[in-house]
Scaffold this motif. Structure first.
Motif, mmCIF file in Angstrom:
data_model
loop_
_atom_site.group_PDB
_atom_site.id
_atom_site.type_symbol
_atom_site.label_atom_id
_atom_site.label_comp_id
_atom_site.label_asym_id
_atom_site.label_seq_id
_atom_site.Cartn_x
_atom_site.Cartn_y
_atom_site.Cartn_z
ATOM 1 N N ASP A 1 31.154 -31.977 3.003
ATOM 2 C CA ASP A 1 30.272 -31.527 1.634
ATOM 3 C C ASP A 1 28.908 -32.043 1.961
ATOM 4 O OD1 ASP A 1 32.747 -30.071 0.551
ATOM 5 O OD2 ASP A 1 33.396 -31.950 -0.590
ATOM 6 N N ARG B 1 33.417 -25.541 -3.209
ATOM 7 C CA ARG B 1 34.505 -25.403 -2.273
ATOM 8 C C ARG B 1 35.689 -25.786 -2.914
ATOM 9 N NH1 ARG B 1 37.323 -29.290 -0.858
ATOM 10 N NH2 ARG B 1 35.971 -31.068 -1.266
ATOM 11 N N GLU C 1 38.623 -22.799 -3.117
ATOM 12 C CA GLU C 1 40.047 -23.005 -2.451
ATOM 13 C C GLU C 1 40.921 -22.808 -3.410
ATOM 14 O OE1 GLU C 1 38.709 -26.445 0.629
ATOM 15 O OE2 GLU C 1 39.854 -27.090 -0.935
#
Length: 173
Positions: free
Chosen positions: A80, A89, A93
């Motif tokens: 990151d 993210r 996800e």
């Protein structure tokens, strides 16, 4: 720039919740590892409340371990490059939705909550993300369920932290 440095800059620019913001900054100053799960004194996390494109519902996850309806989010990872990247993210996800877009203006709010040992605190930096039109969610391994909730149904299923995040998000829309 490191993720730690990005977090300090983001927090210094964050205008609301002054005392909590300072607690986050003090934590990062005292703990060089304060971004990472390994920091036993607590660590920053990043999350995002996913909003439908028509802006009338939010997507919540029934967290597998906590068995609570929550926004998407979790721990920062070495890849990151920023807190916003970590939040995006995690939201992608956990929702299974590609093409999420963070609301402009940085974090929507901060939330500090206790967690079980060996760590003590999650210092969550909370964003909001809009799903693209036609988005279809997919349940991840971290979730028991994903469900869209109208704004007015959120207080019935989620805790005060999620309700406050929704309120702050709605004021930003």
């Amino acid at each position: 720039m490191s993720l730690h440095d990005d977090a300090v800059l983001v927090l210094k620019g964050y205008e609301d919740q002054h005392e909590l913001r300072q607690a986050y900054l003090d934590h990062l100053a005292a703990h060089p590892d304060g971004m990472w799960k390994a920091c036993a004194a607590g660590h920053l996390t990043a999350s995002a409340l996913v909003i439908d494109p028509r802006r009338g519902r939010v997507l919540l996850t029934l967290h597998r371990k906590l068995r609570m309806w929550l926004q998407m989010g979790g721990h920062c990872e070495p890849q990151d490059v920023s807190l916003s990247a970590a939040a995006l993210r995690e939201a992608t996800e956990e929702s299974g939705i590609p093409g999420l877009t963070l609301l402009p203006g940085g974090p929507v709010r901060l939330d500090r909550h206790p967690i079980p040992a060996p760590c003590h605190w999650h210092l969550d930096v909370q964003y909001a993300a809009v799903a693209p039109p036609g988005a279809t969610q997919a349940i991840s391994d971290e979730s028991l369920d994903l469900r869209w909730f109208p704004y007015d149904a959120v207080p019935e299923v989620a805790d005060e932290s999620v309700v406050r995040l929704l309120e702050a998000t709605r004021s930003r829309l």
